[in-house]
Design a protein around this motif. Structure first.
Motif, PDB file in Angstrom:
ATOM      1  N   VAL A  39      -6.675  -3.393  -3.958  1.00 24.34           N
ATOM      2  CA  VAL A  39      -5.976  -4.677  -3.888  1.00 24.34           C
ATOM      3  C   VAL A  39      -5.582  -5.101  -5.308  1.00 24.34           C
ATOM      4  O   VAL A  39      -6.439  -5.187  -6.186  1.00 24.34           O
ATOM      5  CB  VAL A  39      -6.876  -5.760  -3.253  1.00 24.34           C
ATOM      6  N   PRO A  40      -4.281  -5.379  -5.548  1.00 24.55           N
ATOM      7  CA  PRO A  40      -3.846  -5.821  -6.874  1.00 24.55           C
ATOM      8  C   PRO A  40      -4.556  -7.112  -7.303  1.00 24.55           C
ATOM      9  O   PRO A  40      -4.907  -7.944  -6.465  1.00 24.55           O
ATOM     10  CB  PRO A  40      -2.347  -6.070  -6.694  1.00 24.55           C
ATOM     11  N   MET A  64       0.850  -1.189   0.000  1.00 23.56           N
ATOM     12  CA  MET A  64       0.000   0.000   0.000  1.00 23.56           C
ATOM     13  C   MET A  64       0.887   1.240   0.000  1.00 23.56           C
ATOM     14  O   MET A  64       1.848   1.323   0.727  1.00 23.56           O
ATOM     15  CB  MET A  64      -0.883  -0.004   1.259  1.00 23.56           C
ATOM     16  N   SER A  65       0.529   2.183  -0.827  1.00 24.89           N
ATOM     17  CA  SER A  65       1.279   3.438  -0.828  1.00 24.89           C
ATOM     18  C   SER A  65       0.973   4.190   0.462  1.00 24.89           C
ATOM     19  O   SER A  65       0.071   3.829   1.216  1.00 24.89           O
ATOM     20  CB  SER A  65       0.891   4.291  -2.036  1.00 24.89           C
ATOM     21  N   ASN A  66       1.700   5.227   0.687  1.00 26.14           N
ATOM     22  CA  ASN A  66       1.506   6.028   1.894  1.00 26.14           C
ATOM     23  C   ASN A  66       0.473   7.132   1.673  1.00 26.14           C
ATOM     24  O   ASN A  66       0.327   8.021   2.484  1.00 26.14           O
ATOM     25  CB  ASN A  66       2.859   6.618   2.323  1.00 26.14           C
ATOM     26  N   PRO A 101      -8.007 -12.598  -5.263  1.00 23.63           N
ATOM     27  CA  PRO A 101      -8.662 -13.885  -4.975  1.00 23.63           C
ATOM     28  C   PRO A 101      -8.456 -14.356  -3.529  1.00 23.63           C
ATOM     29  O   PRO A 101      -9.401 -14.800  -2.882  1.00 23.63           O
ATOM     30  CB  PRO A 101      -8.007 -14.844  -5.977  1.00 23.63           C
ATOM     31  N   GLU A 102      -7.235 -14.237  -3.016  1.00 18.84           N
ATOM     32  CA  GLU A 102      -6.984 -14.663  -1.631  1.00 18.84           C
ATOM     33  C   GLU A 102      -7.712 -13.765  -0.634  1.00 18.84           C
ATOM     34  O   GLU A 102      -8.255 -14.236   0.364  1.00 18.84           O
ATOM     35  CB  GLU A 102      -5.488 -14.673  -1.317  1.00 18.84           C
ATOM     36  N   PHE A 156      -6.184  -6.046   4.368  1.00 23.04           N
ATOM     37  CA  PHE A 156      -7.063  -7.150   3.968  1.00 23.04           C
ATOM     38  C   PHE A 156      -6.297  -8.460   3.864  1.00 23.04           C
ATOM     39  O   PHE A 156      -6.827  -9.519   4.179  1.00 23.04           O
ATOM     40  CB  PHE A 156      -7.717  -6.858   2.616  1.00 23.04           C
ATOM     41  N   GLN A 157      -5.055  -8.383   3.411  1.00 23.89           N
ATOM     42  CA  GLN A 157      -4.233  -9.578   3.233  1.00 23.89           C
ATOM     43  C   GLN A 157      -3.906 -10.251   4.564  1.00 23.89           C
ATOM     44  O   GLN A 157      -3.451 -11.400   4.577  1.00 23.89           O
ATOM     45  CB  GLN A 157      -2.933  -9.218   2.496  1.00 23.89           C
TER      46      GLN A 157
END
Length: 189
Positions: A106-107, A1-3, A112-113, A85-86
């Motif tokens: 989210v990339p 995540m960027s700042n 999916p995960e 989220f991860q």
């Protein structure tokens, strides 16, 4: 995540806290009894979490940005947990998950995960609302990472994670200065 959200927290808070998202609450809340436990995933300003709390729901709010967590905690008079989220590891905890304009950061290779983690976090008969900018773009946009979606790709992603997509609809941004931006809204069970 960027700042981005840490560096722009105050401006982002002020620009979104008053946005009226209540029209998007209808279908989501119709599937939840009063007092149900909602996870506001990527709560940003805390606007929706506070509204759900004021409507009589139990709310857990999370955000990846430390600065946004601080502002949202103050606004909604409740602690907001800093959590990506991860890293979510809830099992059968929530009746509903509200992910308004948050999963879009989210990339595609990680989504999916993350959706599987959300699926596991919901109780049986749980409901998920998510929204993405409408389109095919993926990459950096003005200092933030975005993963836009259209209907076919969204249905494929959410179905593979175990969800049943019960409704998808397109809306315009509720903020006056962004009415030309389109959003894909997804309701899953």
């Amino acid at each position: 995540m960027s700042n981005y959200y840490n560096e722009n927290a105050k401006a982002f808070f002020e620009g979104t806290v008053v946005a009226d998202m209540s029209s998007n609450y209808t279908d989501f809340l119709a599937k939840l009894a009063k007092g149900s436990h909602i996870l506001d995933a990527g709560c940003g300003s805390g606007r929706d979490a506070k509204n759900f709390k004021d409507l009589g729901y139990e709310v857990t709010a999370i955000d990846a940005s430390e600065s946004m967590c601080a502002l949202a905690s103050e606004y909604m008079h409740q602690p907001v947990e800093q959590l990506r989220f991860q890293d979510i590891d809830f099992k059968d905890v929530f009746d509903g998950i509200w992910a308004s304009a948050s999963l879009l950061h989210v990339p595609s290779e990680e989504l999916p995960e993350v959706l599987e983690r959300f699926y596991k976090a919901l109780k049986a008969q749980g409901v998920l609302y998510a929204s993405f900018k409408y389109g095919d773009f993926e990459g950096d946009r003005n200092g933030r990472y975005f993963h836009d979606l259209k209907e076919d790709k969204a249905k494929e992603l959410f179905t593979k994670a175990g969800f049943h997509v019960s409704k998808m609809w397109i809306t315009s941004d509720v903020r006056e200065d962004r009415r030309d931006e389109k959003w894909l809204n997804i309701l899953c069970e």
